[in-house]
Design a protein around this motif. Sequence first.
Motif, mmCIF file in Angstrom:
data_model
loop_
_atom_site.group_PDB
_atom_site.id
_atom_site.type_symbol
_atom_site.label_atom_id
_atom_site.label_comp_id
_atom_site.label_asym_id
_atom_site.label_seq_id
_atom_site.Cartn_x
_atom_site.Cartn_y
_atom_site.Cartn_z
ATOM 1 N N LYS A 64 0.833 -1.201 0.000
ATOM 2 C CA LYS A 64 0.000 0.000 0.000
ATOM 3 C C LYS A 64 0.867 1.250 0.000
ATOM 4 O O LYS A 64 1.854 1.337 0.711
ATOM 5 C CB LYS A 64 -0.908 0.003 1.234
ATOM 6 C CG LYS A 64 -2.019 -1.028 1.187
ATOM 7 C CD LYS A 64 -2.856 -0.980 2.451
ATOM 8 C CE LYS A 64 -3.961 -2.026 2.421
ATOM 9 N NZ LYS A 64 -4.757 -2.037 3.664
ATOM 10 N N GLY A 65 0.483 2.194 -0.826
ATOM 11 C CA GLY A 65 1.223 3.440 -0.910
ATOM 12 C C GLY A 65 2.243 3.475 -2.028
ATOM 13 O O GLY A 65 2.628 4.555 -2.475
ATOM 14 N N ARG A 66 2.690 2.312 -2.482
ATOM 15 C CA ARG A 66 3.639 2.279 -3.598
ATOM 16 C C ARG A 66 3.013 1.756 -4.884
ATOM 17 O O ARG A 66 3.391 2.181 -5.974
ATOM 18 C CB ARG A 66 4.843 1.402 -3.243
ATOM 19 C CG ARG A 66 5.700 1.920 -2.124
ATOM 20 C CD ARG A 66 7.044 1.200 -2.071
ATOM 21 N NE ARG A 66 6.921 -0.230 -1.854
ATOM 22 C CZ ARG A 66 7.385 -1.161 -2.690
ATOM 23 N NH1 ARG A 66 7.999 -0.814 -3.807
ATOM 24 N NH2 ARG A 66 7.252 -2.446 -2.393
ATOM 25 N N PHE A 67 2.077 0.849 -4.759
ATOM 26 C CA PHE A 67 1.435 0.245 -5.930
ATOM 27 C C PHE A 67 -0.012 0.727 -6.025
ATOM 28 O O PHE A 67 -0.696 0.858 -5.005
ATOM 29 C CB PHE A 67 1.455 -1.276 -5.824
ATOM 30 C CG PHE A 67 2.805 -1.915 -6.014
ATOM 31 C CD1 PHE A 67 3.974 -1.193 -5.918
ATOM 32 C CD2 PHE A 67 2.888 -3.270 -6.294
ATOM 33 C CE1 PHE A 67 5.208 -1.789 -6.101
ATOM 34 C CE2 PHE A 67 4.116 -3.888 -6.471
ATOM 35 C CZ PHE A 67 5.277 -3.145 -6.370
ATOM 36 N N THR A 68 -0.469 0.946 -7.245
ATOM 37 C CA THR A 68 -1.854 1.365 -7.477
ATOM 38 C C THR A 68 -2.454 0.536 -8.599
ATOM 39 O O THR A 68 -1.880 0.464 -9.691
ATOM 40 C CB THR A 68 -1.930 2.847 -7.836
ATOM 41 O OG1 THR A 68 -1.339 3.624 -6.798
ATOM 42 C CG2 THR A 68 -3.376 3.277 -8.025
ATOM 43 N N ILE A 69 -3.594 -0.054 -8.332
ATOM 44 C CA ILE A 69 -4.297 -0.822 -9.353
ATOM 45 C C ILE A 69 -5.441 0.022 -9.900
ATOM 46 O O ILE A 69 -6.057 0.799 -9.171
ATOM 47 C CB ILE A 69 -4.818 -2.160 -8.785
ATOM 48 C CG1 ILE A 69 -5.298 -3.076 -9.916
ATOM 49 C CG2 ILE A 69 -5.909 -1.944 -7.742
ATOM 50 C CD1 ILE A 69 -5.582 -4.500 -9.464
#
Length: 114
Positions: A64-69
Amino acid sequence: QVQLVESGGGLVQAGGSLRLSCAASGSIRSINLMGWYRQAPGKPRELVATITSGGSMNYADSLKGRFTISRDNAKNTVYLQMNSLKPEDTAVYYCYALGVRSYWGQGTQVTVSS
């Protein structure tokens, strides 16, 4: 049947970014969830993130916070934006879809150099 084709993997330096794409085709009306898993050498496959057809997202806590789907329903495509990449993010990333059964893409290699 559903076919999933991933793209966007590659080699990147630590701290860099990559965006993975997964295009779905076939019986896409049956799909209610898509997402990404990854598998590093010698480790089990693990959840990265999922997104429902309604847009609800779920992430592995550590990412969370680094990857975005995200997803583009018009293009039947799901994306994974990966920022601040670390060497431990090195893995084969697999696209996943859930409909009447589970479907997997062929995987795309992501390598993060230190």
